[in-house]
Design a protein around this motif. Sequence first.
Motif, PDB file in Angstrom:
ATOM      1  N   ALA A 185       0.805  -1.221   0.000  1.00 44.90           N
ATOM      2  CA  ALA A 185       0.000   0.000   0.000  1.00 44.90           C
ATOM      3  C   ALA A 185       0.839   1.272   0.000  1.00 44.90           C
ATOM      4  CB  ALA A 185      -0.944   0.001   1.210  1.00 44.90           C
ATOM      5  N   MET A 186       1.940   1.289   0.747  1.00 40.69           N
ATOM      6  CA  MET A 186       2.636   2.556   0.952  1.00 40.69           C
ATOM      7  C   MET A 186       4.149   2.369   0.916  1.00 40.69           C
ATOM      8  SD  MET A 186       0.284   4.533   3.811  1.00 40.69           S
ATOM      9  CE  MET A 186       0.192   3.160   4.959  1.00 40.69           C
ATOM     10  N   ASN A 187       4.682   2.186  -0.275  1.00 38.69           N
ATOM     11  CA  ASN A 187       6.132   2.149  -0.465  1.00 38.69           C
ATOM     12  C   ASN A 187       6.476   3.057  -1.640  1.00 38.69           C
ATOM     13  OD1 ASN A 187       8.834   1.650  -0.619  1.00 38.69           O
ATOM     14  ND2 ASN A 187       8.657  -0.489  -1.237  1.00 38.69           N
ATOM     15  N   PRO A 188       6.963   4.266  -1.382  1.00 34.25           N
ATOM     16  CA  PRO A 188       7.247   5.187  -2.488  1.00 34.25           C
ATOM     17  C   PRO A 188       8.284   4.664  -3.464  1.00 34.25           C
ATOM     18  CG  PRO A 188       8.113   6.042  -0.402  1.00 34.25           C
ATOM     19  CD  PRO A 188       7.262   4.867  -0.062  1.00 34.25           C
ATOM     20  N   VAL A 189       9.132   3.739  -3.019  1.00 32.23           N
ATOM     21  CA  VAL A 189      10.170   3.194  -3.906  1.00 32.23           C
ATOM     22  C   VAL A 189       9.533   2.506  -5.114  1.00 32.23           C
ATOM     23  CG1 VAL A 189      12.167   1.665  -4.042  1.00 32.23           C
ATOM     24  CG2 VAL A 189      11.687   2.902  -1.922  1.00 32.23           C
ATOM     25  N   LEU A 190       8.404   1.838  -4.907  1.00 33.89           N
ATOM     26  CA  LEU A 190       7.739   1.149  -6.014  1.00 33.89           C
ATOM     27  C   LEU A 190       7.380   2.115  -7.128  1.00 33.89           C
ATOM     28  CD1 LEU A 190       5.147  -1.170  -4.213  1.00 33.89           C
ATOM     29  CD2 LEU A 190       7.397  -1.767  -5.091  1.00 33.89           C
ATOM     30  N   ALA A 191       6.674   3.167  -6.760  1.00 31.75           N
ATOM     31  CA  ALA A 191       6.193   4.106  -7.770  1.00 31.75           C
ATOM     32  C   ALA A 191       7.344   4.851  -8.424  1.00 31.75           C
ATOM     33  CB  ALA A 191       5.209   5.083  -7.136  1.00 31.75           C
ATOM     34  N   ILE A 192       8.318   5.274  -7.642  1.00 34.38           N
ATOM     35  CA  ILE A 192       9.453   6.009  -8.206  1.00 34.38           C
ATOM     36  C   ILE A 192      10.276   5.099  -9.116  1.00 34.38           C
ATOM     37  CG2 ILE A 192      11.619   7.169  -7.639  1.00 34.38           C
ATOM     38  CD1 ILE A 192      10.201   8.234  -5.111  1.00 34.38           C
ATOM     39  N   GLY A 193      10.504   3.865  -8.690  1.00 36.33           N
ATOM     40  CA  GLY A 193      11.285   2.935  -9.505  1.00 36.33           C
ATOM     41  C   GLY A 193      10.593   2.586 -10.809  1.00 36.33           C
ATOM     42  N   ASP A 300       4.716  -8.891 -14.069  1.00 36.53           N
ATOM     43  CA  ASP A 300       4.584  -8.176 -15.331  1.00 36.53           C
ATOM     44  C   ASP A 300       3.297  -7.359 -15.403  1.00 36.53           C
ATOM     45  OD1 ASP A 300       2.617 -10.065 -15.683  1.00 36.53           O
ATOM     46  OD2 ASP A 300       3.400 -10.844 -17.589  1.00 36.53           O
ATOM     47  N   HIS A 301       2.512  -7.350 -14.304  1.00 37.42           N
ATOM     48  CA  HIS A 301       1.252  -6.604 -14.271  1.00 37.42           C
ATOM     49  C   HIS A 301       1.463  -5.357 -13.423  1.00 37.42           C
ATOM     50  CE1 HIS A 301      -3.119  -6.046 -13.009  1.00 37.42           C
ATOM     51  NE2 HIS A 301      -3.082  -5.836 -14.312  1.00 37.42           N
ATOM     52  N   LEU A 302       1.505  -4.207 -14.070  1.00 35.15           N
ATOM     53  CA  LEU A 302       1.882  -2.969 -13.383  1.00 35.15           C
ATOM     54  C   LEU A 302       0.988  -2.663 -12.172  1.00 35.15           C
ATOM     55  CD1 LEU A 302       3.739  -0.512 -13.289  1.00 35.15           C
ATOM     56  CD2 LEU A 302       2.261   0.597 -14.985  1.00 35.15           C
ATOM     57  N   PRO A 303      -0.350  -2.736 -12.272  1.00 39.93           N
ATOM     58  CA  PRO A 303      -1.170  -2.444 -11.090  1.00 39.93           C
ATOM     59  C   PRO A 303      -0.867  -3.366  -9.908  1.00 39.93           C
ATOM     60  CG  PRO A 303      -2.521  -2.376 -13.073  1.00 39.93           C
ATOM     61  CD  PRO A 303      -1.194  -2.936 -13.471  1.00 39.93           C
ATOM     62  N   THR A 304      -0.595  -4.633 -10.181  1.00 40.46           N
ATOM     63  CA  THR A 304      -0.259  -5.562  -9.098  1.00 40.46           C
ATOM     64  C   THR A 304       1.066  -5.189  -8.465  1.00 40.46           C
ATOM     65  OG1 THR A 304      -1.472  -7.350 -10.181  1.00 40.46           O
ATOM     66  CG2 THR A 304       0.164  -7.988  -8.533  1.00 40.46           C
ATOM     67  N   PHE A 305       2.033  -4.833  -9.265  1.00 41.47           N
ATOM     68  CA  PHE A 305       3.337  -4.435  -8.750  1.00 41.47           C
ATOM     69  C   PHE A 305       3.227  -3.203  -7.852  1.00 41.47           C
ATOM     70  CE2 PHE A 305       7.044  -1.637  -9.222  1.00 41.47           C
ATOM     71  CZ  PHE A 305       8.036  -2.460  -8.705  1.00 41.47           C
ATOM     72  N   LEU A 306       2.430  -2.232  -8.270  1.00 45.79           N
ATOM     73  CA  LEU A 306       2.353  -0.958  -7.550  1.00 45.79           C
ATOM     74  C   LEU A 306       1.569  -1.046  -6.254  1.00 45.79           C
ATOM     75  CD1 LEU A 306       1.655   1.409 -10.570  1.00 45.79           C
ATOM     76  CD2 LEU A 306       3.763   1.334  -9.216  1.00 45.79           C
ATOM     77  N   GLY A 307       0.604  -1.956  -6.150  1.00 45.98           N
ATOM     78  CA  GLY A 307      -0.296  -1.922  -5.000  1.00 45.98           C
ATOM     79  C   GLY A 307      -1.036  -0.588  -4.976  1.00 45.98           C
ATOM     80  N   GLU A 308      -0.963   0.109  -3.838  1.00 46.36           N
ATOM     81  CA  GLU A 308      -1.547   1.450  -3.731  1.00 46.36           C
ATOM     82  C   GLU A 308      -0.467   2.517  -3.612  1.00 46.36           C
ATOM     83  OE1 GLU A 308      -4.870   2.104  -3.907  1.00 46.36           O
ATOM     84  OE2 GLU A 308      -5.085  -0.037  -4.345  1.00 46.36           O
ATOM     85  N   SER A 309       0.794   2.149  -3.898  1.00 48.96           N
ATOM     86  CA  SER A 309       1.905   3.046  -3.609  1.00 48.96           C
ATOM     87  C   SER A 309       1.944   4.286  -4.489  1.00 48.96           C
ATOM     88  CB  SER A 309       3.229   2.285  -3.718  1.00 48.96           C
ATOM     89  OG  SER A 309       3.330   1.325  -2.683  1.00 48.96           O
ATOM     90  N   HIS A 310       1.361   4.218  -5.696  1.00 49.23           N
ATOM     91  CA  HIS A 310       1.319   5.413  -6.534  1.00 49.23           C
ATOM     92  C   HIS A 310       0.341   6.440  -5.956  1.00 49.23           C
ATOM     93  CE1 HIS A 310      -1.554   2.472  -7.740  1.00 49.23           C
ATOM     94  NE2 HIS A 310      -1.988   3.068  -8.830  1.00 49.23           N
TER      95      HIS A 310
END
Length: 375
Positions: A185-193, A300-310
């Motif tokens: 849910a909340m890891n800014p590294v995911l969205a930035i990376g 390989d599924h972007l929404p799954t990778f991001l969770g809610e972090s974006h």
Amino acid sequence: MAAKGHVLIVGASGVIGTAAIDLFGRSQDWSVTGLSRRPPVVAPAAHHSHLPVDLGDPSGCLAALQQLSPVTHLVYAAVREKPGLVAGWRDADLIAENGRMFKNVLDALVARHPLQHVIVLQGTKAYGGHHHPVRIPAREDRPRDDHANFYWLHEDHAREQAGIHGFAVTIFRPQVLVGTAAGVAMNPVLAIGAYSALCHALGRPFAYPGAADALFEATDATLLARAFRWAFDMPAASGETFNITNGDVFVPAHSWQDLGAALGHPPTDATERRLVEFFARADAIAAWRKLAQAHGLRCDHLPTFLGESHHYVDLLFGPRLAARPVPMLVSTIKLRRAGFSDCLDSQQSLVSALATMADLKLLPPGPPPPPAAPA
């Protein structure tokens, strides 16, 4: 060497849980078990066992914990959030659900295991900053803020059971967490990376995705895991609540060009409105799938990778937090005086987490470093 104990890390696949698994799992002093629905993604050197459990199922929790050898230490780092995050922070049903999840675990443990120390995670929402202005710096000795929060459900039940069963309780309140867990849910590294990788793939500028000069503090999850280990060895930590941060402050808009350079992007004055909108684009989703296939990434599924972090990064970098007359800053003096004085540079923390995620095949590898200048 005999193990210090058996540490159970609940929420093992999350930002905090992954870091705790990595730290304790690399030590010969500890037996480590992770509890979560998904297994944590950590390096092979982080030895641990994993049990897939739905924490909302009391019978499932009890059955899983009955399988374990005696658990002496607990890190409870699980949380359930709503899509979009912010609405769930005041949702009475979600607050109650998070309270039940903790109770399901702790009640099953105290019935069958010789618990010595329990660590409970809170955050700066404990000070009520999502409801009203807060006196800064926020300090742990202030009266409990009168608002509904699952933090209080966790804390009250932990202290009640500690009084009955005699184990120690320590509460940590980190600021913005930086770690290597994906799909959370909340890891800014995911969205930035992911944003950096897609800017490279799509030939787009690494534009700052924010509307304001928001200032905040960060806490590297590895630093937090070190604090857990310290608390387990420190009798003075029993019964205490500690704020914890890396020890500096971070203004993403001011550091964006330096971060971009570290990730191989040329300087730019362009801006990106919101990452939620960027990641919803069809070309971004397709490009991520191609990157994942090309580099053998785990997801390989972007929404799954991001969770809610974006959603989280848009909140951090957007006008809502920057509009505050005073930034949300906490005092960490209590923790330092108690004996934990470790610290990290937040910019380097973010870069290191991105590199670790690439090593774990969660992000594509970064571009090669530029050639050295001639002597």
